[in-house]
Design a protein around this motif. Sequence first.
Motif, PDB file in Angstrom:
ATOM      1  N   ILE A  18       0.859  -1.182   0.000  1.00  0.00           N
ATOM      2  CA  ILE A  18       0.000   0.000   0.000  1.00  0.00           C
ATOM      3  C   ILE A  18       0.896   1.233   0.000  1.00  0.00           C
ATOM      4  O   ILE A  18       1.769   1.382   0.865  1.00  0.00           O
ATOM      5  N   THR A  19       0.690   2.114  -0.943  1.00  0.00           N
ATOM      6  CA  THR A  19       1.498   3.321  -1.062  1.00  0.00           C
ATOM      7  C   THR A  19       1.057   4.355  -0.018  1.00  0.00           C
ATOM      8  O   THR A  19      -0.024   4.235   0.574  1.00  0.00           O
ATOM      9  N   PRO A  20       1.881   5.373   0.233  1.00  0.00           N
ATOM     10  CA  PRO A  20       1.474   6.432   1.168  1.00  0.00           C
ATOM     11  C   PRO A  20       0.162   7.121   0.785  1.00  0.00           C
ATOM     12  O   PRO A  20      -0.525   7.671   1.653  1.00  0.00           O
ATOM     13  N   SER A  21      -0.196   7.100  -0.512  1.00  0.00           N
ATOM     14  CA  SER A  21      -1.455   7.711  -0.951  1.00  0.00           C
ATOM     15  C   SER A  21      -2.628   6.716  -0.907  1.00  0.00           C
ATOM     16  O   SER A  21      -3.651   6.939  -1.539  1.00  0.00           O
ATOM     17  N   SER A  22      -2.424   5.613  -0.145  1.00  0.00           N
ATOM     18  CA  SER A  22      -3.472   4.596   0.073  1.00  0.00           C
ATOM     19  C   SER A  22      -3.875   3.877  -1.210  1.00  0.00           C
ATOM     20  O   SER A  22      -5.034   3.491  -1.380  1.00  0.00           O
ATOM     21  N   LYS A  23      -2.939   3.656  -2.094  1.00  0.00           N
ATOM     22  CA  LYS A  23      -3.194   2.859  -3.292  1.00  0.00           C
ATOM     23  C   LYS A  23      -2.659   1.449  -3.088  1.00  0.00           C
ATOM     24  O   LYS A  23      -1.532   1.267  -2.626  1.00  0.00           O
ATOM     25  N   LEU A  24      -3.484   0.472  -3.442  1.00  0.00           N
ATOM     26  CA  LEU A  24      -3.116  -0.930  -3.297  1.00  0.00           C
ATOM     27  C   LEU A  24      -2.527  -1.425  -4.612  1.00  0.00           C
ATOM     28  O   LEU A  24      -3.185  -1.366  -5.665  1.00  0.00           O
TER      29      LEU A  24
ATOM     30  N   ASP B   5      -9.297   5.650   3.950  1.00  0.00           N
ATOM     31  CA  ASP B   5      -8.327   5.656   5.047  1.00  0.00           C
ATOM     32  C   ASP B   5      -8.531   4.484   6.009  1.00  0.00           C
ATOM     33  O   ASP B   5      -7.565   3.869   6.471  1.00  0.00           O
ATOM     34  N   SER B   6      -9.788   4.165   6.323  1.00  0.00           N
ATOM     35  CA  SER B   6     -10.043   3.091   7.281  1.00  0.00           C
ATOM     36  C   SER B   6      -9.615   1.731   6.742  1.00  0.00           C
ATOM     37  O   SER B   6      -8.944   0.948   7.435  1.00  0.00           O
ATOM     38  N   LEU B   7      -9.963   1.441   5.493  1.00  0.00           N
ATOM     39  CA  LEU B   7      -9.565   0.169   4.899  1.00  0.00           C
ATOM     40  C   LEU B   7      -8.055   0.091   4.696  1.00  0.00           C
ATOM     41  O   LEU B   7      -7.449  -0.969   4.908  1.00  0.00           O
ATOM     42  N   ALA B   8      -7.448   1.197   4.278  1.00  0.00           N
ATOM     43  CA  ALA B   8      -5.999   1.208   4.087  1.00  0.00           C
ATOM     44  C   ALA B   8      -5.271   0.968   5.407  1.00  0.00           C
ATOM     45  O   ALA B   8      -4.314   0.188   5.468  1.00  0.00           O
ATOM     46  N   GLY B   9      -5.753   1.607   6.488  1.00  0.00           N
ATOM     47  CA  GLY B   9      -5.127   1.401   7.792  1.00  0.00           C
ATOM     48  C   GLY B   9      -5.288  -0.032   8.283  1.00  0.00           C
ATOM     49  O   GLY B   9      -4.347  -0.632   8.824  1.00  0.00           O
ATOM     50  N   GLU B  10      -6.466  -0.604   8.094  1.00  0.00           N
ATOM     51  CA  GLU B  10      -6.711  -1.989   8.507  1.00  0.00           C
ATOM     52  C   GLU B  10      -5.834  -2.963   7.745  1.00  0.00           C
ATOM     53  O   GLU B  10      -5.275  -3.910   8.325  1.00  0.00           O
TER      54      GLU B  10
ATOM     55  N   ARG C  90      -2.927  -2.264   6.266  1.00  0.00           N
ATOM     56  CA  ARG C  90      -1.518  -2.042   6.642  1.00  0.00           C
ATOM     57  C   ARG C  90      -1.176  -2.830   7.897  1.00  0.00           C
ATOM     58  O   ARG C  90      -0.117  -3.474   7.979  1.00  0.00           O
ATOM     59  N   VAL C  91      -2.071  -2.774   8.870  1.00  0.00           N
ATOM     60  CA  VAL C  91      -1.841  -3.513  10.112  1.00  0.00           C
ATOM     61  C   VAL C  91      -1.770  -5.010   9.845  1.00  0.00           C
ATOM     62  O   VAL C  91      -0.913  -5.724  10.382  1.00  0.00           O
ATOM     63  N   ALA C  92      -2.678  -5.505   8.969  1.00  0.00           N
ATOM     64  CA  ALA C  92      -2.690  -6.936   8.667  1.00  0.00           C
ATOM     65  C   ALA C  92      -1.435  -7.362   7.920  1.00  0.00           C
ATOM     66  O   ALA C  92      -0.908  -8.459   8.163  1.00  0.00           O
ATOM     67  N   LEU C  93      -0.923  -6.504   7.059  1.00  0.00           N
ATOM     68  CA  LEU C  93       0.262  -6.859   6.289  1.00  0.00           C
ATOM     69  C   LEU C  93       1.532  -6.788   7.138  1.00  0.00           C
ATOM     70  O   LEU C  93       2.497  -7.522   6.885  1.00  0.00           O
ATOM     71  N   LYS C  94       1.550  -5.925   8.143  1.00  0.00           N
ATOM     72  CA  LYS C  94       2.739  -5.801   9.002  1.00  0.00           C
ATOM     73  C   LYS C  94       2.862  -6.983   9.958  1.00  0.00           C
ATOM     74  O   LYS C  94       3.968  -7.332  10.385  1.00  0.00           O
ATOM     75  N   ASN C  95       1.731  -7.580  10.300  1.00  0.00           N
ATOM     76  CA  ASN C  95       1.782  -8.741  11.188  1.00  0.00           C
ATOM     77  C   ASN C  95       2.426  -9.922  10.473  1.00  0.00           C
ATOM     78  O   ASN C  95       2.349 -10.067   9.259  1.00  0.00           O
ATOM     79  N   LYS C  96       3.029 -10.790  11.243  1.00  0.00           N
ATOM     80  CA  LYS C  96       3.674 -11.959  10.672  1.00  0.00           C
ATOM     81  C   LYS C  96       2.661 -13.038  10.293  1.00  0.00           C
ATOM     82  O   LYS C  96       3.004 -13.978   9.584  1.00  0.00           O
ATOM     83  N   LYS C  97       1.429 -12.891  10.777  1.00  0.00           N
ATOM     84  CA  LYS C  97       0.406 -13.866  10.422  1.00  0.00           C
ATOM     85  C   LYS C  97       0.006 -13.690   8.955  1.00  0.00           C
ATOM     86  O   LYS C  97       0.093 -12.602   8.402  1.00  0.00           O
TER      87      LYS C  97
END
Length: 254
Positions: A101-107, A174-179, A181-188
């Motif tokens: 996900i880019t800083p401009s919230s593009k997937l 913003d809400s979906l992008a933040g959610e 990002r958190v899921a991708l940062k986790n090792k799961k």
Amino acid sequence: MKDTVFPSSRQATNGGAAAAKPSFPATKSQLYGATRPLYRPQPKPHRHRRSCCCSCCIWTTVTILILLLLAGVSAAILTLIYSPHRPTFTVSSLKVSTLKITPSSKLITNITLNVNAKNPNKELIYIYDPIAISLTTKSDVVIANGSFGPFVHGTKNNTLLKATISGGSQELDDSLAGELRVALKNKKRLPLKMKLDTKVKAKIGGLKTPKVGIRVICEGIKVTVPNGKSPSKASISNAKCKVDLRVKIWRWTF
């Protein structure tokens, strides 16, 4: 002495009948009476035309019902003779080359996908239209989409379908992008769902059925963010696919 004869006041005509003098000027009845057409009442329309239309409608309906009945009987006979089985789909492999996900919230995504389609029938051939692919998260965020090409699925045949699908720089809120990002940062691993949509018709000998829509839904796919330039392999050991026959009037799930 001479007898004097007085002439009669009525003058005789050639035939001895008195000539009648017509009245002048002519009355309206005399002027229009000769040229005015006589009134003739129109005959009432016969009802046999309406009855003919009703008869045609009834016979058409009866003919359609008979044809539908014959089609149903034929389908039942074919079912008893050939015992057709549903096609099956399994995810053979799924590799993630890009998932960020880019800083401009593009997937941005790039995924290579292989699906195995199996036709277990001895006499029945499936003919597929192009198959639309959609890969989404549990919250219905589209990760990537693409398509498989059309193909003919022969009897007792396994066909491997290959495609490279991408996200096409989809912009998220913003809400979906933040959610995400958190899921991708986790090792799961991130759980995904794959959906395939197409139309298919069956062929038995010289007989072909009309096209019907089918939807294949595969769940149990889990992916991780690739490490460096090497693509990451998705976990597909628990992936299961279900085929859903989609008809306008009803839905039948295999």
